[in-house]
Design an enzyme around this catalytic site. Sequence first.
Site, short mmCIF file in Angstrom:
data_model
loop_
_atom_site.label_atom_id
_atom_site.label_comp_id
_atom_site.label_asym_id
_atom_site.label_seq_id
_atom_site.Cartn_x
_atom_site.Cartn_y
_atom_site.Cartn_z
N ASP A 65 0.81 -1.23 0.00
CA ASP A 65 0.00 0.00 0.00
C ASP A 65 0.84 1.28 0.00
O ASP A 65 0.29 2.38 0.09
CB ASP A 65 -0.91 0.03 1.25
CG ASP A 65 -2.25 -0.69 1.01
OD1 ASP A 65 -2.70 -0.75 -0.15
OD2 ASP A 65 -2.84 -1.16 2.01
N ARG A 90 0.67 -1.41 7.42
CA ARG A 90 1.17 -0.23 6.73
C ARG A 90 2.19 0.57 7.55
O ARG A 90 2.86 1.46 7.00
CB ARG A 90 0.01 0.70 6.33
CG ARG A 90 -0.94 0.11 5.30
CD ARG A 90 -1.78 1.19 4.62
NE ARG A 90 -0.94 2.12 3.85
CZ ARG A 90 -1.39 3.21 3.25
NH1 ARG A 90 -2.68 3.50 3.31
NH2 ARG A 90 -0.58 4.00 2.57
N HIS A 166 -11.58 7.91 4.64
CA HIS A 166 -10.65 9.04 4.74
C HIS A 166 -11.37 10.30 4.25
O HIS A 166 -12.27 10.22 3.42
CB HIS A 166 -9.43 8.83 3.84
CG HIS A 166 -8.39 7.88 4.36
ND1 HIS A 166 -7.77 6.95 3.56
CD2 HIS A 166 -7.83 7.75 5.59
CE1 HIS A 166 -6.87 6.26 4.28
NE2 HIS A 166 -6.90 6.73 5.52
N CYS A 260 -5.44 9.52 -3.52
CA CYS A 260 -4.67 8.72 -2.56
C CYS A 260 -3.26 8.44 -3.07
O CYS A 260 -2.35 8.16 -2.29
CB CYS A 260 -5.33 7.38 -2.31
SG CYS A 260 -7.07 7.43 -2.01
N1 ARG Z 1 -5.38 0.12 0.98
C1 ARG Z 1 -5.11 1.42 1.51
C2 ARG Z 1 -5.62 1.50 2.93
O1 ARG Z 1 -6.66 0.94 3.19
C3 ARG Z 1 -5.73 2.48 0.65
C4 ARG Z 1 -5.42 3.87 1.10
C5 ARG Z 1 -6.20 4.91 0.34
N2 ARG Z 1 -5.75 6.20 0.69
C6 ARG Z 1 -6.50 7.30 0.77
N3 ARG Z 1 -5.90 8.41 0.99
N4 ARG Z 1 -7.82 7.27 0.75
O2 ARG Z 1 -5.02 2.10 3.79
#
Ligand code: ARG
Length: 277
Positions: A65, A90, A166, A260
Amino acid sequence: MHWGKRYLMCPPDYFDVTYAINPWMDADVPVDRDLATRQWTTLKTALESAGATVKVLPAQPELPDMVFTANHGVVANGQFVPARLAHEQRQPESDHAIRWMEQHAFGITPVTTPGTHEGAGDCLPWRRELIAGYGQRSDRRSWEDTAAKTGWTIHPIRLTDPRFYHIDLVLCPLDDDHAIVAPTGVAPDDLPLLLELIAQPLVLTPREELAFMMNSVVVGSTVVMPACSNRVRDRLSEWGFSVVVVDVSEFIKAGGAVRCLTLSLDVELDTRSGLGA
Ligand code: ARG
C-alpha cells in the site's frame, strides 16, 4: 490557488492486495501489476501535463500500500507531520517517508498523542486551513495535537461509513470557493459543518461516490479524476475547470484512487490558532 503544483508519488513496483483493511479490498481478487504500472504512469504524466511537478519516493518490498503516498503524513509550510498509520501492515511505510522528507529538507514535526492519523489522506487544505477526518482511520486527538504543535487551524469532521474511511473519500477542494463533496461518509451531525465551510459544494450522487469521483487532484484549472459523469463535468466546466480522466481501476481494488496516490508538497497555511469549529 496557493497549492497543487508539487506532488510526491510512489511507483507500484510492489503494489498488491494481500490483506483487507477496508471494504474494497479482497485478497482473493488478483491485481494486474503491469496494468497498475501503466495506470500510475498515465496519472503521473497527466499531472505533469497539467503543470505539476512530481517527485518519486522509491517503493519498498512487502509494502503493497506504499503507493498511497497521501497517507504518509501531512505536508504544509515545508513541515512534515508523519502519519501514525492505523494498521500494522502499513506502519513500516512511515520510516521510508520520514527519511525521504529529511533528505528533501522538510522539517519533521512528530505528533505524539496515542491516537492514529493517516496524513493528508485524512487532512486536506481548505483556504489557508485544514479539514480533517476522524472516526475511521484517524483519531480526533491526533488532529488536536497537530494543531497545537503547528499552529495550523484544523476543522475536524467525523466520518462514519467504512467505505469512505478518509476525508479524501468525502471531499475534494478545488479552489478557495469550490469543492466536490461526497456526503455519504460524513456523520449526519457534521455534514452541515462541512457544507458551511465550503462556499460552493458540488455534491455527488451515491453512484458518483462509488466511482470515487471525489478522490481527484486539482492542478490549476485541470481536475484529474478516476471517473467523471456528464453532470459533474458540466458543473466543473461552468466553474472554469477542465477534466482529465485517468483509469486507476487496479488501485480501486485496494480502496484508493487518484488523490490517494499523491501527496501535495506545496500546501501553505496560516499559523495562528488551534482547532477550528
Ligand atoms: N489500501 C489502503 C488503505 O486501506 C488504501 C489507502 C487509500 N488512501 C487514501 N488516501 N484514501 O489504507
